[in-house]
Write a protein that holds these residues in place. Structure first.
Motif, PDB file in Angstrom:
ATOM      1  N   SER A  59       0.852  -1.403  -0.036  1.00 19.95           N
ATOM      2  CA  SER A  59      -0.198  -0.019   0.051  1.00 19.95           C
ATOM      3  C   SER A  59       0.972   1.196  -0.099  1.00 19.95           C
ATOM      4  O   SER A  59       0.519   2.449  -0.467  1.00 19.95           O
ATOM      5  N   VAL A  60       2.072   1.289   0.501  1.00 19.11           N
ATOM      6  CA  VAL A  60       2.873   2.294   0.489  1.00 19.11           C
ATOM      7  C   VAL A  60       3.389   2.465  -1.088  1.00 19.11           C
ATOM      8  O   VAL A  60       3.371   3.489  -1.444  1.00 19.11           O
ATOM      9  N   TYR A  61       3.922   1.630  -1.701  1.00 20.81           N
ATOM     10  CA  TYR A  61       4.188   1.575  -3.215  1.00 20.81           C
ATOM     11  C   TYR A  61       3.054   2.222  -3.838  1.00 20.81           C
ATOM     12  O   TYR A  61       3.271   3.073  -4.670  1.00 20.81           O
ATOM     13  N   ALA A  62       2.031   1.596  -3.523  1.00 23.33           N
ATOM     14  CA  ALA A  62       0.588   1.797  -4.469  1.00 23.33           C
ATOM     15  C   ALA A  62       0.337   3.275  -4.233  1.00 23.33           C
ATOM     16  O   ALA A  62      -0.404   3.913  -5.377  1.00 23.33           O
ATOM     17  N   SER A  63       0.579   4.083  -3.339  1.00 27.32           N
ATOM     18  CA  SER A  63       0.238   5.444  -3.079  1.00 27.32           C
ATOM     19  C   SER A  63       0.947   6.331  -4.085  1.00 27.32           C
ATOM     20  O   SER A  63       0.680   7.351  -4.463  1.00 27.32           O
ATOM     21  N   LEU A  64       2.012   5.537  -4.523  1.00 25.52           N
ATOM     22  CA  LEU A  64       2.874   6.681  -5.520  1.00 25.52           C
ATOM     23  C   LEU A  64       2.354   6.755  -6.827  1.00 25.52           C
ATOM     24  O   LEU A  64       2.247   7.757  -7.626  1.00 25.52           O
ATOM     25  N   ALA A 126       1.854   8.444   5.971  1.00 24.15           N
ATOM     26  CA  ALA A 126       1.073   7.386   6.883  1.00 24.15           C
ATOM     27  C   ALA A 126       1.348   6.014   6.822  1.00 24.15           C
ATOM     28  O   ALA A 126       1.494   5.474   7.565  1.00 24.15           O
ATOM     29  N   ARG A 127       1.040   5.508   5.501  1.00 24.20           N
ATOM     30  CA  ARG A 127       1.210   4.086   5.348  1.00 24.20           C
ATOM     31  C   ARG A 127       2.983   3.724   5.595  1.00 24.20           C
ATOM     32  O   ARG A 127       3.162   2.499   6.148  1.00 24.20           O
ATOM     33  N   ALA A 128       3.688   4.528   5.225  1.00 22.95           N
ATOM     34  CA  ALA A 128       5.061   4.152   5.586  1.00 22.95           C
ATOM     35  C   ALA A 128       5.257   4.132   7.073  1.00 22.95           C
ATOM     36  O   ALA A 128       6.018   3.360   7.516  1.00 22.95           O
ATOM     37  N   ASN A 129       4.562   4.834   7.680  1.00 29.57           N
ATOM     38  CA  ASN A 129       4.756   4.976   9.437  1.00 29.57           C
ATOM     39  C   ASN A 129       4.217   3.744   9.991  1.00 29.57           C
ATOM     40  O   ASN A 129       4.700   3.365  11.042  1.00 29.57           O
ATOM     41  N   VAL A 130       3.052   3.232   9.403  1.00 29.98           N
ATOM     42  CA  VAL A 130       2.285   1.882   9.744  1.00 29.98           C
ATOM     43  C   VAL A 130       3.639   0.862   9.702  1.00 29.98           C
ATOM     44  O   VAL A 130       3.912  -0.112  10.552  1.00 29.98           O
ATOM     45  N   ILE A 131       4.243   0.696   8.453  1.00 34.69           N
ATOM     46  CA  ILE A 131       5.392  -0.173   8.266  1.00 34.69           C
ATOM     47  C   ILE A 131       6.561  -0.144   9.165  1.00 34.69           C
ATOM     48  O   ILE A 131       7.048  -0.860   9.830  1.00 34.69           O
ATOM     49  N   LEU A 132       6.859   1.139   9.716  1.00 36.25           N
ATOM     50  CA  LEU A 132       7.892   1.422  10.559  1.00 36.25           C
ATOM     51  C   LEU A 132       7.522   0.972  11.771  1.00 36.25           C
ATOM     52  O   LEU A 132       8.414   0.420  12.844  1.00 36.25           O
ATOM     53  N   ALA A 156      10.475   1.503   3.636  1.00 34.87           N
ATOM     54  CA  ALA A 156       9.442   2.558   4.252  1.00 34.87           C
ATOM     55  C   ALA A 156      10.161   3.844   4.588  1.00 34.87           C
ATOM     56  O   ALA A 156       9.660   5.211   4.109  1.00 34.87           O
ATOM     57  N   LEU A 157      11.360   3.817   4.928  1.00 32.61           N
ATOM     58  CA  LEU A 157      12.079   4.945   5.208  1.00 32.61           C
ATOM     59  C   LEU A 157      12.286   5.888   3.926  1.00 32.61           C
ATOM     60  O   LEU A 157      12.363   7.148   3.953  1.00 32.61           O
ATOM     61  N   PHE A 158      12.737   4.938   2.798  1.00 27.14           N
ATOM     62  CA  PHE A 158      12.915   5.810   1.610  1.00 27.14           C
ATOM     63  C   PHE A 158      11.844   6.376   1.063  1.00 27.14           C
ATOM     64  O   PHE A 158      11.633   7.498   0.564  1.00 27.14           O
ATOM     65  N   GLN A 179       5.674   9.375  13.323  1.00 28.58           N
ATOM     66  CA  GLN A 179       5.096   8.339  14.245  1.00 28.58           C
ATOM     67  C   GLN A 179       3.772   8.115  13.579  1.00 28.58           C
ATOM     68  O   GLN A 179       3.023   8.718  12.926  1.00 28.58           O
ATOM     69  N   ARG A 180       3.370   6.845  13.849  1.00 30.43           N
ATOM     70  CA  ARG A 180       1.890   6.588  13.386  1.00 30.43           C
ATOM     71  C   ARG A 180       0.746   7.264  14.094  1.00 30.43           C
ATOM     72  O   ARG A 180       0.862   7.346  15.237  1.00 30.43           O
TER      73      ARG A 180
END
Length: 535
Positions: A59-64, A126-132, A156-158, A179-180
């Motif tokens: 879902s993080v990649y998909a947001s791009l 937001a989605r990256a923060n969930v992964i982190l 996720a950081l990238f 932070q999430r």
């Protein structure tokens, strides 16, 4: 290869979205159910394997894809012009994007395209923060493939860093959220300064490198690597130097990071824009475009509640000649043309002429990168979305970034060598492919010692090499900040923005170097009381 990657990463995003929805849908108030275990999967029970972590990472990649979606802001509401149009390399033939072409009154806090871009970037954050959060708090030691899960922290950081890099370049100072967010009370975050946002990009990109692999197996081609993070880090360091009086520490740091990149220029320049040579040795990061399992419906977002017909493609109808296909490319609300400024100065360079068709109906001015020469594009049915990856970071870009850092650090010969490497590749490719005679572009003299002269060479080289790739406006702004050029008083003439429209450019250097925050964000976020100056 790419299809396998996209299927393994994206197709699962529907389950992820359903899961997220399930976490926040309130249950009925039946007291008999209090204390009963949930009937389905919950957040606490979901992250139990590499596959489940990977599903959420999707879902993080998909947001791009939001930034390249035909119907981003409604039918024909693509927002890519935000990144492509404000500079002096492209102009439009119809007054369909005047907020970006003319900086007119439609560039305001209620501009829907600005709002969509802003929201899409924060969706990524937001989605990256969930992964982190999950990769740092869930015990993965006993799971299958814990090494891959650990690498996801770097991905996720990238991706968060890339979102903030976009936010910085479009809006300047924005809220930094690392932070999430789980409570409404946590949603009112004040704006950070532009320099703080850029520093967050640098911090995230640097932190990502140790987690990431040098490369992925072929079936995961397109996932973030160490080179992705190195490229973004080096670029952000030079950007920060430009906005801070050519800070020597950032410039030297950028050179050190650049030296760690293990990429190389492709022999064939066109390999960087062909659907059949994606993720090649020059590529540092690409948006992976593809065909959905059934068809690409350009009206449907990438990560909606539909499978098999979601849009996995990139829309570029505005940079394609009309083909009588009856698809959405012919329906584009405007066409992006190479400016007279660029064509008059460098029109003989094969890196520009190769993307031109004299019979395009616009005297060869539609700039068809990714679509020309014939055969490089891959259009998907039924609406003509392109399955040709969007190249976000490539080594040629970073070599010119390194040239700039070297020049401003006092190493003029190294800067010239970087520029000439790019020009040699272009010249040799053109001669071998028949797009040139092997003389253009010629190398610059290696004995040149004038820093302003070599800086102009770098600016010109980026103008040509990266034309139509969404780099030019961000370059112009940072060079204005560093004193390498002056945008004050720029108008629509061919010496400046070179617009093809009859209406005047209304650019104000004190206002338009950053775009307005969405009015909805200011009204929603109690910690933000003012917009960018002039809006």
């Amino acid at each position: 290869m790419k299809n396998l990657t996209i299927q393994s990463i994206k197709v699962k995003s529907f389950f992820s979205l359903c899961l997220v929805a399930a976490w926040f849908v309130p249950a009925g108030c039946n007291p008999d159910l209090v204390g009963e275990p949930p009937m389905g999967r919950t957040e606490e029970t979901f992250f139990g394997s590499a596959t489940e972590f990977r599903t959420k990472l999707v879902s993080v990649y998909a947001s791009l894809y939001d930034h390249y979606h035909f119907a981003a802001n409604g039918w024909n509401g693509w927002i890519t012009g935000i990144y492509l149009l404000p500079g002096d390399d492209l102009t439009e033939n119809l007054a369909a994007r005047t907020s970006l072409e003319l900086f007119d009154g439609s560039l305001n806090p209620n501009n829907n395209q600005m709002s969509f871009s802003y929201q899409s970037c924060y969706k990524t954050v937001a989605r990256a923060n969930v992964i982190l959060d999950k990769v740092r708090t869930v015990d993965i030691s006993a799971m299958d493939n814990p090494e891959e899960i650990a690498m996801m922290e770097g991905e996720a950081l990238f991706l968060r860093a890339y979102a903030y890099f976009t936010l910085f370049n479009v809006f300047g100072g924005v809220p930094i959220i690392t932070q999430r967010i789980q409570l409404e009370s946590e949603t009112n975050t004040p704006r950070s300064t532009p320099n703080e946002v850029l520093s967050q990009v640098i911090e995230d990109a640097r932190a990502a490198i140790p987690f990431l692999p040098e490369s992925w197996p072929e079936n995961y081609a397109g996932r973030v690597t160490k080179n992705s993070a190195r490229g973004l880090l080096a670029k952000a360091l030079v950007f920060r130097a430009d906005y801070n009086s050519n800070d020597p520490a950032d410039l030297q740091d950028a050179l050190t990071v650049f030296d760690g990149i293990t990429a190389a220029l492709t022999t064939d320049f066109i390999d960087n824009f062909s659907a059949y040579t994606e993720n090649n040795r020059e590529s540092l990061f690409e948006i992976q475009a593809a065909q959905a399992s059934a068809l690409n419906n350009l009206n449907l977002h990438n990560d909606g509640a539909w499978r098999g017909v979601e849009n996995l493609s990139v829309y570029r109808g505005y940079m394609m000649e009309s083909g009588g296909r009856g698809d959405f490319n012919d329906a584009s609300s405007t066409k992006f043309l190479v400016t007279e400024k660029l064509r008059n100065a460098f029109g003989s360079d094969p890196r520009l002429s190769v993307f031109s068709d004299p019979d395009d109906g616009f005297d060869g001015r539609i700039f068809q990168k990714y679509n020309k020469p014939d055969g490089v594009n891959h259009l998907t049915p039924p609406h003509g979305g392109s399955a040709n990856n969007e190249r976000v970071l490539r080594y040629a870009d970073l070599k010119l970034i390194a040239a700039e850092a070297a020049l401003k650090s006092g190493d003029v010969p190294a800067a010239i060598n970087h520029i000439n490497d790019i020009r040699s590749r272009a010249r040799n490719w053109a001669a071998e492919s028949g797009y040139g005679d092997g003389t253009v572009p010629a190398d610059y003299p290696t004995g040149e010692s004038s820093v302003p002269t070599v800086m102009q060479w770098i600016m010109n080289e980026r103008f040509v090499e990266l034309a139509g790739e969404g780099q030019r406006w961000w370059d112009l702004k940072r060079w204005h900040a560093s004193g390498d050029m002056n945008l004050t008083g720029w108008d629509g003439s061919d010496a400046n923005f070179s617009t093809a429209l009859a209406s005047p450019v209304q650019f104000d250097v004190n206002k338009h170097l950053v775009f307005p925050l969405p009015q909805a964000e200011i009204e929603r976020n109690s910690a933000i009381s003012e917009n960018n100056p002039g809006y």
